[in-house]
Enzyme design. Structure first.
Site, mmCIF file in Angstrom:
data_model
loop_
_atom_site.group_PDB
_atom_site.id
_atom_site.type_symbol
_atom_site.label_atom_id
_atom_site.label_comp_id
_atom_site.label_asym_id
_atom_site.label_seq_id
_atom_site.Cartn_x
_atom_site.Cartn_y
_atom_site.Cartn_z
ATOM 1 N N GLN A 100 0.909 13.959 1.158
ATOM 2 C CA GLN A 100 -0.162 14.940 1.343
ATOM 3 C C GLN A 100 0.157 15.933 2.454
ATOM 4 O OE1 GLN A 100 -3.597 12.447 2.026
ATOM 5 N NE2 GLN A 100 -3.442 11.493 0.003
ATOM 6 N N HIS A 167 -3.320 11.519 4.633
ATOM 7 C CA HIS A 167 -4.543 11.814 5.384
ATOM 8 C C HIS A 167 -4.303 12.645 6.647
ATOM 9 C CE1 HIS A 167 -6.469 7.965 3.464
ATOM 10 N NE2 HIS A 167 -6.029 8.835 2.559
ATOM 11 N N GLU A 260 -18.079 11.439 2.241
ATOM 12 C CA GLU A 260 -19.215 11.699 3.121
ATOM 13 C C GLU A 260 -19.332 13.162 3.524
ATOM 14 O OE1 GLU A 260 -19.333 7.398 5.477
ATOM 15 O OE2 GLU A 260 -18.993 9.258 6.600
ATOM 16 N N TYR A 270 -18.673 8.338 13.659
ATOM 17 C CA TYR A 270 -19.102 8.406 12.267
ATOM 18 C C TYR A 270 -18.613 7.235 11.420
ATOM 19 C CZ TYR A 270 -21.301 12.526 13.770
ATOM 20 O OH TYR A 270 -22.147 13.361 14.464
ATOM 21 N N TYR A 281 -9.812 0.295 -2.569
ATOM 22 C CA TYR A 281 -9.415 0.503 -3.961
ATOM 23 C C TYR A 281 -9.300 -0.823 -4.710
ATOM 24 C CZ TYR A 281 -8.449 5.227 -2.358
ATOM 25 O OH TYR A 281 -8.580 6.482 -1.827
#
Length: 389
Positions: A100, A167, A260, A270, A281
């Site tokens: 990513q 990420h 979210e 959070y 998963y």
């Protein structure tokens, strides 16, 4: 393009994308018929503006009609003017193009007309791994086919660098007080997110020159990194500032569910990976469940996951029905989700363009109120959605 040169040329055309601009449009984006779709605001027309791109990640409008910047995850920054794609902007730092990671967000300085400065985030190679980084530079000659950057400065480098392709977060939002926010993901190292001695799974706040604002919440806390604004985030690839009140929101990927929408406030936590409305998963429970003392609740969550990529508040005039609503791109279901606030509560009201084009990576509102979006594929493209005539 296919009718002129055949499919065998497609890989070469991607590599020679600059030629589409340079040789007078012979290799410019092919004309594709506009399509109509029904939405809550009535019929809309969607037209392909430019492509192909190598996994486009972000869009930013330039101060000229139908001109914008497009990042390609593989490492190229392009200028698009009236559908024609420039050669890569010169002098961009090398990126970590793996998983990513790559070239990610891009945004114009709020005073771009005076400074010519842009900001971008990217996965920066570091040792055997990479880190989310923020840089700035002056964009010059962008009205030619030889755009370039000058005075490039590194403003932020996530600590620690990690050997992971997961990420990176990376969305840039200006706060309106000479500071900005950038998001960082957990990099697949959830055990680091609840600790303040690293930048993993955090929202970061800096001045536009990369300095640390004096009112950041952890600036005087021993052992805490002073750039941190909030913590407990999994992978917030979407973030937006609401023009009506300046409130800042993030949109984060969950695992198998639990995407979210949050409103990160100074020093707040959070919850990731202690609480979540999704599961791993494998189906295994995440943390202690959905609530725990001292941890904030999301304003809204999706279960199952839609894989949210981006968010923008609609404040244009073309679709007054959507004023103040949040538009969120979905990678998994290939759509744009529209959410609105009713009595202070956020709710999903509509899903548009479901599976009509591809993985929606970025969504932006143009000065005329049209909605532009980027499709994240190996031969990605940029589209414009406007009210049907």
């Amino acid at each position: 393009m296919r009718s002129l040169l055949g499919d065998c040329w497609r890989p070469h055309l991607r590599k020679l994308g600059a030629a589409a601009f340079f040789i007078g449009g012979l290799l410019a984006s092919p004309a594709i018929a506009a399509e109509q779709h029904e939405t809550s605001a009535g019929a809309v027309t969607v037209e392909r503006i430019a492509g192909p791109f190598e996994h486009p990640w972000a869009l930013a409008f330039l101060p000229e009609p139908d001109a914008l910047l497009v990042t390609e995850r593989e490492g190229a920054l392009r200028v698009v003017r009236k559908g024609r794609i420039s050669r890569p902007v010169a002098n961009l730092p090398r990126v970590y193009n793996y998983g990513q990671g790559g070239l990610l967000d891009v945004a114009l300085d709020p005073n771009f007309a005076e400074t010519s400065r842009i900001f971008w985030t990217f996965a920066e190679p570091a040792g055997r791994g990479a880190r989310t980084a923020l840089a700035s530079g002056r964009l010059v000659d962008w009205k030619t086919n030889r755009p370039r950057l000058e005075d490039v400065k590194m403003l932020f480098q996530q600590q620690p660098a990690l050997n992971s392709g997961f990420h990176f977060g990376s969305r840039i939002v200006f706060k309106g007080d000479n500071t900005l926010f950038i998001t960082t993901g957990d990099r697949g190292r959830a055990n680091l997110v609840q600790k303040l001695d690293n930048h993993v799974g955090k929202v970061i706040r800096l001045t536009l020159d990369g300095e640390i604002p004096a009112d950041n919440p952890f600036i005087d806390q021993p052992g805490a990194l002073p750039e941190i604004w909030s913590l407990g985030h999994r992978n917030p690839q979407g973030a937006a500032r609401r023009p009506a009140d300046g409130a800042y929101y993030t949109i984060a990927h969950g695992a198998a569910g639990g995407d979210e929408v949050n409103r990160p406030e100074a020093g707040r936590n959070y919850g990731w990976p202690t609480i979540s409305y999704g599961t791993h998963y494998s189906g295994r429970k995440i943390g202690v469940g959905t609530r725990a003392p001292g941890l904030e609740q999301p304003l809204f969550y999706w279960d199952p996951s839609i894989a949210p990529s981006v968010a923008v508040f609609y404040e244009g005039d073309m679709f007054p029905e959507w004023k103040g609503h949040l538009l969120v791109g979905s990678l998994k279901f290939r759509l744009i989700s529209r959410l609105s606030f009713d009595d202070g509560k956020l709710a999903e009201r509509e899903r548009m363009l479901t599976r009509a084009y591809g993985r929606v990576r970025d969504v932006r509102v143009a000065p005329d109120g049209a909605v532009w979006f980027a499709i994240d594929d190996a031969e990605g493209a940029v589209y414009r959605m406007s009210r049907a005539q």
